[in-house]
Write a protein that holds these residues in place. Structure first.
Motif, PDB file in Angstrom:
ATOM      1  N   SER A   1       0.876  -1.147  -0.009  1.00  0.00           N
ATOM      2  CA  SER A   1       0.121  -0.178   0.101  1.00  0.00           C
ATOM      3  C   SER A   1       0.994   1.262   0.210  1.00  0.00           C
ATOM      4  O   SER A   1       2.214   1.073   0.591  1.00  0.00           O
ATOM      5  CB  SER A   1      -0.837   0.021   1.128  1.00  0.00           C
ATOM      6  OG  SER A   1      -0.154   0.156   2.523  1.00  0.00           O
ATOM      7  N   PHE A   2       0.310   2.404  -0.691  1.00  0.00           N
ATOM      8  CA  PHE A   2       1.211   3.579  -0.589  1.00  0.00           C
ATOM      9  C   PHE A   2       0.494   4.764  -0.105  1.00  0.00           C
ATOM     10  O   PHE A   2      -0.752   4.858  -0.116  1.00  0.00           O
ATOM     11  CB  PHE A   2       1.456   3.944  -2.104  1.00  0.00           C
ATOM     12  CG  PHE A   2       1.987   2.656  -3.070  1.00  0.00           C
ATOM     13  CD1 PHE A   2       3.233   2.484  -2.968  1.00  0.00           C
ATOM     14  CD2 PHE A   2       1.132   1.854  -3.708  1.00  0.00           C
ATOM     15  CE1 PHE A   2       3.854   1.616  -3.517  1.00  0.00           C
ATOM     16  CE2 PHE A   2       1.642   0.569  -4.303  1.00  0.00           C
ATOM     17  CZ  PHE A   2       3.208   0.568  -4.271  1.00  0.00           C
ATOM     18  N   ASP A   3       1.316   5.582   0.617  1.00  0.00           N
ATOM     19  CA  ASP A   3       0.773   6.922   1.066  1.00  0.00           C
ATOM     20  C   ASP A   3       0.651   7.872  -0.236  1.00  0.00           C
ATOM     21  O   ASP A   3      -0.161   8.759  -0.481  1.00  0.00           O
ATOM     22  CB  ASP A   3       1.895   7.552   1.867  1.00  0.00           C
ATOM     23  CG  ASP A   3       1.363   7.153   3.189  1.00  0.00           C
ATOM     24  OD1 ASP A   3       0.375   6.355   3.576  1.00  0.00           O
ATOM     25  OD2 ASP A   3       2.461   7.187   4.191  1.00  0.00           O
ATOM     26  N   ARG A   4       1.678   7.659  -1.307  1.00  0.00           N
ATOM     27  CA  ARG A   4       1.711   8.570  -2.474  1.00  0.00           C
ATOM     28  C   ARG A   4       2.491   8.010  -3.414  1.00  0.00           C
ATOM     29  O   ARG A   4       3.547   7.392  -3.039  1.00  0.00           O
ATOM     30  CB  ARG A   4       2.144  10.065  -2.158  1.00  0.00           C
ATOM     31  CG  ARG A   4       1.969  11.069  -3.060  1.00  0.00           C
ATOM     32  CD  ARG A   4       2.370  12.277  -2.870  1.00  0.00           C
ATOM     33  NE  ARG A   4       2.326  13.152  -4.202  1.00  0.00           N
ATOM     34  CZ  ARG A   4       2.546  14.529  -3.783  1.00  0.00           C
ATOM     35  NH1 ARG A   4       3.357  15.039  -2.799  1.00  0.00           N
ATOM     36  NH2 ARG A   4       2.595  15.279  -5.056  1.00  0.00           N
ATOM     37  N   VAL A   5       1.945   8.077  -4.919  1.00  0.00           N
ATOM     38  CA  VAL A   5       3.090   7.900  -6.018  1.00  0.00           C
ATOM     39  C   VAL A   5       2.799   8.746  -6.821  1.00  0.00           C
ATOM     40  O   VAL A   5       1.684   9.324  -7.268  1.00  0.00           O
ATOM     41  CB  VAL A   5       2.181   6.630  -6.608  1.00  0.00           C
ATOM     42  CG1 VAL A   5       3.144   6.116  -7.857  1.00  0.00           C
ATOM     43  CG2 VAL A   5       2.422   5.370  -5.448  1.00  0.00           C
ATOM     44  N   HIS A   6       3.922   9.342  -7.473  1.00  0.00           N
ATOM     45  CA  HIS A   6       3.923  10.392  -8.405  1.00  0.00           C
ATOM     46  C   HIS A   6       5.109  10.242  -9.260  1.00  0.00           C
ATOM     47  O   HIS A   6       6.109   9.779  -9.029  1.00  0.00           O
ATOM     48  CB  HIS A   6       3.768  11.962  -7.854  1.00  0.00           C
ATOM     49  CG  HIS A   6       5.061  11.949  -6.903  1.00  0.00           C
ATOM     50  ND1 HIS A   6       5.816  12.842  -7.315  1.00  0.00           N
ATOM     51  CD2 HIS A   6       5.227  11.778  -5.610  1.00  0.00           C
ATOM     52  CE1 HIS A   6       6.869  13.025  -6.397  1.00  0.00           C
ATOM     53  NE2 HIS A   6       6.423  12.328  -5.575  1.00  0.00           N
ATOM     54  N   ARG A   7       4.912  11.041 -10.560  1.00  0.00           N
ATOM     55  CA  ARG A   7       6.216  11.144 -11.352  1.00  0.00           C
ATOM     56  C   ARG A   7       6.986  12.160 -10.992  1.00  0.00           C
ATOM     57  O   ARG A   7       6.726  13.283 -10.253  1.00  0.00           O
ATOM     58  CB  ARG A   7       5.804  11.454 -12.746  1.00  0.00           C
ATOM     59  CG  ARG A   7       5.313  10.358 -13.443  1.00  0.00           C
ATOM     60  CD  ARG A   7       6.084   9.281 -13.929  1.00  0.00           C
ATOM     61  NE  ARG A   7       5.470   8.286 -14.641  1.00  0.00           N
ATOM     62  CZ  ARG A   7       6.090   7.296 -15.301  1.00  0.00           C
ATOM     63  NH1 ARG A   7       7.331   7.214 -15.513  1.00  0.00           N
ATOM     64  NH2 ARG A   7       5.372   6.320 -16.092  1.00  0.00           N
ATOM     65  N   MET A   8       8.449  12.179 -10.998  1.00  0.00           N
ATOM     66  CA  MET A   8       9.525  13.314 -10.576  1.00  0.00           C
ATOM     67  C   MET A   8       9.740  14.265 -11.678  1.00  0.00           C
ATOM     68  O   MET A   8       9.961  13.797 -12.833  1.00  0.00           O
ATOM     69  CB  MET A   8      10.805  12.815 -10.061  1.00  0.00           C
ATOM     70  CG  MET A   8      10.531  11.935  -8.864  1.00  0.00           C
ATOM     71  SD  MET A   8      12.164  11.290  -8.386  1.00  0.00           S
ATOM     72  CE  MET A   8      13.153  12.621  -8.159  1.00  0.00           C
ATOM     73  N   GLY A   9       9.567  15.620 -11.589  1.00  0.00           N
ATOM     74  CA  GLY A   9      10.032  16.627 -12.477  1.00  0.00           C
ATOM     75  C   GLY A   9       8.801  16.889 -13.399  1.00  0.00           C
ATOM     76  O   GLY A   9       7.612  16.297 -13.312  1.00  0.00           O
ATOM     77  N   LYS A  10       9.113  17.928 -14.467  1.00  0.00           N
ATOM     78  CA  LYS A  10       7.940  18.461 -15.413  1.00  0.00           C
ATOM     79  C   LYS A  10       7.905  17.433 -16.352  1.00  0.00           C
ATOM     80  O   LYS A  10       8.788  16.692 -16.490  1.00  0.00           O
ATOM     81  CB  LYS A  10       8.308  19.701 -15.759  1.00  0.00           C
ATOM     82  CG  LYS A  10       8.481  20.771 -14.792  1.00  0.00           C
ATOM     83  CD  LYS A  10       9.033  22.120 -15.520  1.00  0.00           C
ATOM     84  CE  LYS A  10       9.304  22.937 -14.425  1.00  0.00           C
ATOM     85  NZ  LYS A  10       9.604  24.412 -14.831  1.00  0.00           N
ATOM     86  N   LYS A  11       6.567  17.585 -17.110  1.00  0.00           N
ATOM     87  CA  LYS A  11       6.358  16.492 -18.226  1.00  0.00           C
ATOM     88  C   LYS A  11       7.307  17.010 -19.389  1.00  0.00           C
ATOM     89  O   LYS A  11       7.707  17.968 -19.635  1.00  0.00           O
ATOM     90  CB  LYS A  11       5.138  16.763 -18.645  1.00  0.00           C
ATOM     91  CG  LYS A  11       4.533  16.145 -19.800  1.00  0.00           C
ATOM     92  CD  LYS A  11       3.152  16.167 -20.166  1.00  0.00           C
ATOM     93  CE  LYS A  11       2.878  15.509 -21.399  1.00  0.00           C
ATOM     94  NZ  LYS A  11       1.472  15.947 -22.079  1.00  0.00           N
TER      95      LYS A  11
END
Length: 428
Positions: free
Chosen positions: A195-205
């Motif tokens: 399970s995760f608290d948060r998942v995201h990509r690093m940096g700008k698109k």
């Protein structure tokens, strides 16, 4: 009566006889004057007497006049000399007063200079103490940042999906699919223990076709992170990767230590990276020249008779939010050149400032090292820059005079930029 007439007769007789005798006396003639035809070159005795009588008086008069004129000139000269002497005395008096005043001012300046030197010495000690405290506080902050990232993992080269930009859980679904398909984790384990608290990509698109941005996942509980790392071996031979997340300073340190760790392992030693520290056979590895090797300590490693003749190249100084940056680079032939080069740079009045930090890194022969000098991790980044560019036999120094505003990580980018510019100048 008788008597009177007798005397009268006698008197007349005497007078008559006297007159007669005068008449009979021959007359005395006046000397004849020379004629007009007489030769002028032969003056008479009478003329000579006149000339001799008049000549001394004329010459004496002329002599007296001449003497009077000379006396007048002497008096005028004496008066002028006296005036000049008085003026000279005034000048000497003024010069003496000026010298006395200057000597007093000099003594005051010496006293002030002595006081300022003492104050500078005290301030230098305080600055060094503050630098040490700042470095310690930065290390403490770095440790806190590392601990706050202790539950995080970074996944590399996972292709980006269009659904990530439209679906709120798009990145989470991409990661779950990666765990199942690429890392071969059982679905029931993923569902039950991950399970995760948060998942995201690093940096700008990024633009289409560029390298995918890394994915950062914060696990909760920590057990899920360990399960994922247990399956990381399934990524061997692929372009994918997974690792712990660290602050950028720790990443740079680890990157510098990775080649050393591999070399130690190839030599048969047990080497392991823990955070930003390398342990070899259970002991903390310390490079030959570490960040603690300041210029003062490096001077003790100088060998008598060793000479350094290199010349630094200097970039222009730039100001960024009241902070000043300038880079310097020089070629070296021996590790002993490092201390001498730093010493020479600090003796340069054009570049030296007691308030500046001298961040440095060098590579020479089989030795390398760096010096943060209060700018935590900056020296490591310079060393990594040299190694990335395969640079050798050179020393690069970036002087940093801190400003009133914190530049955070922008400062490290400026330091690297200035170092690159100095290296470019060195090899022109």
């Amino acid at each position: 009566m008788f008597t009177t007439s007798k005397r009268s007769r006698y008197s007349r007789s005497s007078s008559s006889s006297s007159i007669e005798s005068i008449r009979q006396t021959p007359k005395r003639t006046k000397p004849s004057t020379p004629s007009k035809t007489t030769d002028k070159s032969s003056p008479t005795l009478w003329e000579n007497d006149l000339q001799m009588a008049s000549k001394p008086a004329s010459e004496t008069g002329v002599t007296l006049l001449s003497l009077n004129e000379k006396l007048d000139r002497i008096l005028q000269s004496t008066s002028l000399t006296e005036s000049n002497v008085l003026t000279l005395n005034d000048s000497v008096r003024n010069i003496t007063e000026t010298i006395d005043f200057t000597l007093k001012e000099l003594e005051d300046l010496k006293s002030e200079n002595k006081r300022l030197k003492k104050l500078v010495g005290e301030n230098s000690e305080q600055i060094q103490g503050l630098k040490s405290r700042i470095a310690d506080q930065h290390e403490t902050l770095l440790d806190l940042q590392t601990r706050s990232m202790g539950d995080n993992l970074v996944f590399y080269n996972i292709p980006e999906s269009a659904a990530e930009f439209t679906n709120r859980d798009g990145t989470l679904n991409v990661l779950l699919g990666f765990l199942s398909e690429q890392m071969k984790m059982p679905s029931d384990v993923i569902v039950a223990d991950i399970s995760f608290d948060r998942v995201h990509r690093m940096g700008k698109k990024r633009e289409q076709g560029s390298r995918p941005r890394p994915i950062v996942a914060k696990f909760n509980p920590y057990r899920g992170k360990m399960l994922v790392l247990d399956h990381a071996k399934n990524l061997r031979g692929t372009n994918f990767g997974v690792s712990d997340q660290y602050p950028i300073e720790v990443q740079v340190r680890r990157k510098a230590l990775l080649p050393i760790m591999r070399a130690k392992r190839d030599a048969g030693a047990k080497a392991k990276l823990v955070g930003d520290k390398l342990y070899v056979n259970g002991e903390l590895y310390r490079p030959k020249v570490t960040k603690k090797d300041s210029s003062e300590n490096a001077e003790s490693s100088e060998e008598p008779g060793h000479q350094f003749s290199g010349e630094f190249v200097h970039t222009n100084e730039i100001i960024e939010q009241n902070a000043a940056f300038q880079a310097h680079a020089v070629k070296i032939a021996h590790k002993l050149d490092v201390a001498k080069a730093l010493k020479a740079l600090k003796r340069d009045e054009k570049t030296f400032d007691a308030l500046k930090n001298y961040v440095s890194a060098f590579t020479v022969e089989e030795c390398e090292g760096y010096n943060d000098d209060g700018e935590a991790t900056a020296g490591v980044r310079l060393l990594e820059l040299l190694k990335t560019g395969n640079a050798s036999d050179l020393l690069v120094v970036v002087t940093v005079q801190p400003g009133s505003t914190s530049l955070d990580f922008v400062k490290f980018d400026i330091i690297e930029k200035m170092a690159r510019e100095a290296l470019h100048l060195l090899y022109e």
